[in-house]
Design a protein around this motif. Sequence first.
Motif, PDB file in Angstrom:
ATOM      1  N   THR A  83       0.958   1.975  -0.216  1.00  0.00           N
ATOM      2  CA  THR A  83       1.423   0.602  -0.401  1.00  0.00           C
ATOM      3  C   THR A  83       2.843   0.582  -0.951  1.00  0.00           C
ATOM      4  O   THR A  83       3.105   1.137  -2.026  1.00  0.00           O
ATOM      5  N   PRO A  84       3.772  -0.050  -0.254  1.00  0.00           N
ATOM      6  CA  PRO A  84       5.154  -0.124  -0.741  1.00  0.00           C
ATOM      7  C   PRO A  84       5.251  -0.936  -2.031  1.00  0.00           C
ATOM      8  O   PRO A  84       4.511  -1.897  -2.249  1.00  0.00           O
ATOM      9  N   THR A  85       6.175  -0.561  -2.857  1.00  0.00           N
ATOM     10  CA  THR A  85       6.484  -1.298  -4.082  1.00  0.00           C
ATOM     11  C   THR A  85       7.963  -1.655  -4.095  1.00  0.00           C
ATOM     12  O   THR A  85       8.721  -1.222  -3.229  1.00  0.00           O
ATOM     13  N   GLY A  86       8.358  -2.442  -5.088  1.00  0.00           N
ATOM     14  CA  GLY A  86       9.769  -2.806  -5.213  1.00  0.00           C
ATOM     15  C   GLY A  86      10.007  -4.266  -4.916  1.00  0.00           C
ATOM     16  O   GLY A  86       9.125  -5.121  -5.106  1.00  0.00           O
TER      17      GLY A  86
ATOM     18  N   VAL B 163      11.811 -11.456  -3.800  1.00  0.00           N
ATOM     19  CA  VAL B 163      10.369 -11.235  -3.763  1.00  0.00           C
ATOM     20  C   VAL B 163      10.050  -9.934  -4.497  1.00  0.00           C
ATOM     21  O   VAL B 163      10.642  -8.896  -4.193  1.00  0.00           O
ATOM     22  N   THR B 164       9.149 -10.018  -5.453  1.00  0.00           N
ATOM     23  CA  THR B 164       8.632  -8.811  -6.111  1.00  0.00           C
ATOM     24  C   THR B 164       7.282  -8.487  -5.483  1.00  0.00           C
ATOM     25  O   THR B 164       6.356  -9.305  -5.523  1.00  0.00           O
ATOM     26  N   LEU B 165       7.185  -7.309  -4.876  1.00  0.00           N
ATOM     27  CA  LEU B 165       5.981  -6.957  -4.123  1.00  0.00           C
ATOM     28  C   LEU B 165       4.803  -6.645  -5.037  1.00  0.00           C
ATOM     29  O   LEU B 165       4.946  -5.988  -6.073  1.00  0.00           O
ATOM     30  N   ALA B 166       3.653  -7.131  -4.624  1.00  0.00           N
ATOM     31  CA  ALA B 166       2.381  -6.780  -5.246  1.00  0.00           C
ATOM     32  C   ALA B 166       1.403  -6.532  -4.121  1.00  0.00           C
ATOM     33  O   ALA B 166       1.176  -7.418  -3.277  1.00  0.00           O
ATOM     34  N   SER B 167       0.881  -5.314  -4.052  1.00  0.00           N
ATOM     35  CA  SER B 167       0.028  -4.921  -2.918  1.00  0.00           C
ATOM     36  C   SER B 167       0.763  -5.074  -1.596  1.00  0.00           C
ATOM     37  O   SER B 167       0.178  -5.439  -0.568  1.00  0.00           O
ATOM     38  N   GLY B 168       2.079  -4.843  -1.639  1.00  0.00           N
ATOM     39  CA  GLY B 168       2.885  -4.844  -0.429  1.00  0.00           C
ATOM     40  C   GLY B 168       3.366  -6.202   0.036  1.00  0.00           C
ATOM     41  O   GLY B 168       4.019  -6.301   1.085  1.00  0.00           O
TER      42      GLY B 168
ATOM     43  N   ASP C  99      11.545   2.384  -2.115  1.00  0.00           N
ATOM     44  CA  ASP C  99      10.963   2.914  -3.353  1.00  0.00           C
ATOM     45  C   ASP C  99      10.867   4.434  -3.229  1.00  0.00           C
ATOM     46  O   ASP C  99      11.533   5.043  -2.380  1.00  0.00           O
ATOM     47  N   ALA C 100      10.046   5.050  -4.036  1.00  0.00           N
ATOM     48  CA  ALA C 100       9.946   6.522  -4.038  1.00  0.00           C
ATOM     49  C   ALA C 100       9.431   7.059  -2.713  1.00  0.00           C
ATOM     50  O   ALA C 100       9.716   8.216  -2.350  1.00  0.00           O
TER      51      ALA C 100
ATOM     52  N   ASN D  91      12.057   4.244   2.615  1.00  0.00           N
ATOM     53  CA  ASN D  91      13.466   3.888   2.728  1.00  0.00           C
ATOM     54  C   ASN D  91      13.616   2.367   2.730  1.00  0.00           C
ATOM     55  O   ASN D  91      12.638   1.619   2.853  1.00  0.00           O
ATOM     56  N   SER D  92      14.846   1.924   2.609  1.00  0.00           N
ATOM     57  CA  SER D  92      15.110   0.488   2.702  1.00  0.00           C
ATOM     58  C   SER D  92      14.907   0.010   4.140  1.00  0.00           C
ATOM     59  O   SER D  92      14.954   0.796   5.092  1.00  0.00           O
ATOM     60  N   GLY D  93      14.696  -1.272   4.287  1.00  0.00           N
ATOM     61  CA  GLY D  93      14.506  -1.867   5.611  1.00  0.00           C
ATOM     62  C   GLY D  93      14.703  -3.371   5.515  1.00  0.00           C
ATOM     63  O   GLY D  93      14.915  -3.932   4.430  1.00  0.00           O
ATOM     64  N   SER D  94      14.664  -4.028   6.637  1.00  0.00           N
ATOM     65  CA  SER D  94      14.881  -5.474   6.633  1.00  0.00           C
ATOM     66  C   SER D  94      14.087  -6.148   7.732  1.00  0.00           C
ATOM     67  O   SER D  94      13.662  -5.512   8.704  1.00  0.00           O
ATOM     68  N   GLY D  95      13.897  -7.431   7.563  1.00  0.00           N
ATOM     69  CA  GLY D  95      13.247  -8.263   8.562  1.00  0.00           C
ATOM     70  C   GLY D  95      13.845  -9.658   8.519  1.00  0.00           C
ATOM     71  O   GLY D  95      14.480 -10.051   7.528  1.00  0.00           O
TER      72      GLY D  95
END
Length: 204
Positions: free
Chosen positions: A26-29, A42-47, A71-72, A75-79
């Motif tokens: 699950t991504p974080t950040g 947006v702060t992610l919680a459960s992605g 995050d760890a 990589n970064s990404g966008s939509g």
Amino acid sequence: VSVAPATINLGQTTTVTATVSGGAGTPTGTVSVSGAGGSCTVTLASGTGSCALPGNTAGAGQTVTGNYGGDAKYNSGSGTTTLTVNQAGATVTLSAAPATVTVGGTTTITATVGGAAGTPTGTVAVSGAGGSCTVTLSGGTGTCVLTAGTVGAGQTITGNYSGNGTYSPSSGTTTLAVNKATPAVSVSVAPATINLGQTTTVTA
């Protein structure tokens, strides 16, 4: 990235939902969201997560971009998604002082334009009772002098606001009573003294 609602008025907010997924857990950040003249994070919680994005720039189909910082594990990404921001609605209030005049007389029309997205600018074209004038707004209000050319009670005076980059065109009305003019009738005779049976000239 998605927005709900997808169409708002200028100065309103929409909820942006960002979902980040991948095969490494699950991504974080955070996701930095920008577009339509506004931004939020947006702060992610459960992605997933959401933030409120203000629509500060009017336009149809504007691109809203969500940039994921990574995050760890990712990589970064966008939509992207799109958002339509309509011009804000304006209210136009008119008044006439005096509200009753004689045909050919004048009345002062006051136009006030208001809205939720700041102080409106522009002009209000006023017409009715056989006359017209133009109000140039300053601080959302202004006046012009209307000459009444048509007799009648409760005649509609209309003010058409031109709109600007923030506000859409709008209109408002008031009423004006225009009375008939009272004539001045003057009568004279010459000569003013005559003998019985004679005539005098009457001038009216």
